[in-house]
Scaffold this active site. Structure first.
Site, short mmCIF file in Angstrom:
data_model
loop_
_atom_site.label_atom_id
_atom_site.label_comp_id
_atom_site.label_asym_id
_atom_site.label_seq_id
_atom_site.Cartn_x
_atom_site.Cartn_y
_atom_site.Cartn_z
N ASN A 17 -4.72 -2.21 7.83
CA ASN A 17 -5.28 -3.20 6.91
C ASN A 17 -6.41 -3.93 7.62
OD1 ASN A 17 -5.84 -5.57 5.47
ND2 ASN A 17 -3.72 -5.88 4.83
N HIS A 35 -8.15 -2.62 -2.10
CA HIS A 35 -7.98 -3.14 -0.75
C HIS A 35 -6.80 -2.44 -0.12
CE1 HIS A 35 -6.93 -5.54 2.61
NE2 HIS A 35 -5.95 -6.18 2.01
N CYS A 52 -9.48 -10.68 1.88
CA CYS A 52 -9.43 -9.25 1.57
C CYS A 52 -10.23 -8.88 0.32
CB CYS A 52 -7.98 -8.80 1.42
SG CYS A 52 -6.97 -9.23 2.86
#
Length: 322
Positions: free
Chosen positions: A278, A248, A123
């Site tokens: 996500n 993120h 990420c």
């Protein structure tokens, strides 16, 4: 006899010319997920802040996602494919470990014989790739770099596992980096907490992603804000002068906690997770590209990018919005 090497002419700084984004057409709502796992819209929204996510079809892999986002960024930059001499892809969800997907993306975009490689910092991957691109341009190793974050997390998800299937999604974001007289990409602050490498993990090619959600939550809400503030300090930007914070898109509660601790009181905080889920290494460029398209952030203003996740890896830098 000692013979000095010829060093390419360096430039003072690097900047981003344009962003691009791409999301698959299929939208999966919380209500749809509740038909197959024990959950509901209120439960998901209250814990992670997600209302819906995009899921790629069988004909959309990492290469296809990357081509769409990369092509959009390239078009927005005003450069031709022949102007790009380095392509960096950040991904942790590739279909296969070899070869890297960056060369195929470059070929599909008509970029001939560039340097091309993949980065896996999960990420935090886009921030790692952006820092690498900036360093390459400033050192004279590349003129123009296409940086892409592309993820197909859906192919690594157990759709009966409530702890992961409600969170992860697919998409891609990209940026074109070039040289400049003044820095438009600040110094990166990056690192890792390797003692937590197994907190978010895919054990092997036959496994699905699994994570220890509470442990990751505690780490992200305590360790990441100081890193973000250090990135501001290194760039010479006070947090209150930031126009945007783009963390993120892991979890809306984590995003809000980081933003509060950074104390960027005048910044717009990215909340792309609500409608995108996500998307791991794609989430930062995807979110910022959306913010730019909606006119939420002005060109030339400073934005803080903060990546964190599996590894446990992290990276942050301040950029000027193109």
């Amino acid at each position: 006899m000692s013979v000095p090497l010829r060093i390419p002419e360096a430039v003072a700084g690097a900047r981003i010319l344009a962003f691009g984004d791409y999301q698959p057409a299929r939208i999966v709502t919380n209500d749809e997920l509740s038909e197959t796992v024990d959950t509901n819209d209120e439960w998901i929204r209250s814990r992670v802040g997600i209302a819906e996510r995009r899921i790629a079809g069988d004909d959309e892999g990492i290469v296809e996602l990357g081509v769409h986002a990369g092509g959009k960024a390239l078009a927005g930059s005003g450069l031709a494919p022949s102007d790009i001499d380095l392509v960096i892809l950040a991904t942790c969800s590739a279909e296969s470990p070899m070869p890297g997907h960056a060369p195929a993306i470059a070929h599909r975009l008509g970029i001939e014989a560039p340097g091309a490689f993949d980065i896996n910092a999960a990420c935090a991957g886009f921030c790692y790739a952006l820092a690498t691109a900036s360093a390459a341009v400033r050192a004279g190793s590349a003129r123009n770099v296409l940086v892409i974050g592309a993820e197909k997390m859906s192919q690594w998800i157990d759709w009966t596992d409530r702890s992961t299937c409600i969170i992860f999604a697919d998409g891609a974001g990209a940026a074109v980096v070039t040289g400049s007289d003044a820095p438009g990409i600040g110094p990166v602050v990056w690192g890792s907490a390797g003692d937590g490498f197994d907190k978010i993990i895919i054990d092997d090619r036959h496994s699905f992603i699994r994570q220890e959600g509470q442990a990751v939550f505690r780490w992200a809400t305590t360790a990441i804000a100081p890193i973000a503030r250090e990135a501001c300090e290194r760039a010479g930007i006070a947090p209150e002068d930031l126009a945007a914070i783009v963390p993120h898109q892991a979890n809306l509660r984590i995003i809000e906690a980081i933003a509060r601790r950074v104390k960027a009181t005048n910044a717009v905080v990215a909340d792309d997770i609500v409608h995108s889920g996500n998307t791991s290494g794609a989430s930062i460029p995807l979110a910022l590209s959306h913010m730019i398209e909606r006119g939420e952030v002005p060109s030339g203003a400073p934005a803080l990018l903060v990546g964190f996740g599996a590894g446990l890896s992290y990276a942050a830098q301040v950029i000027q919005i193109p």
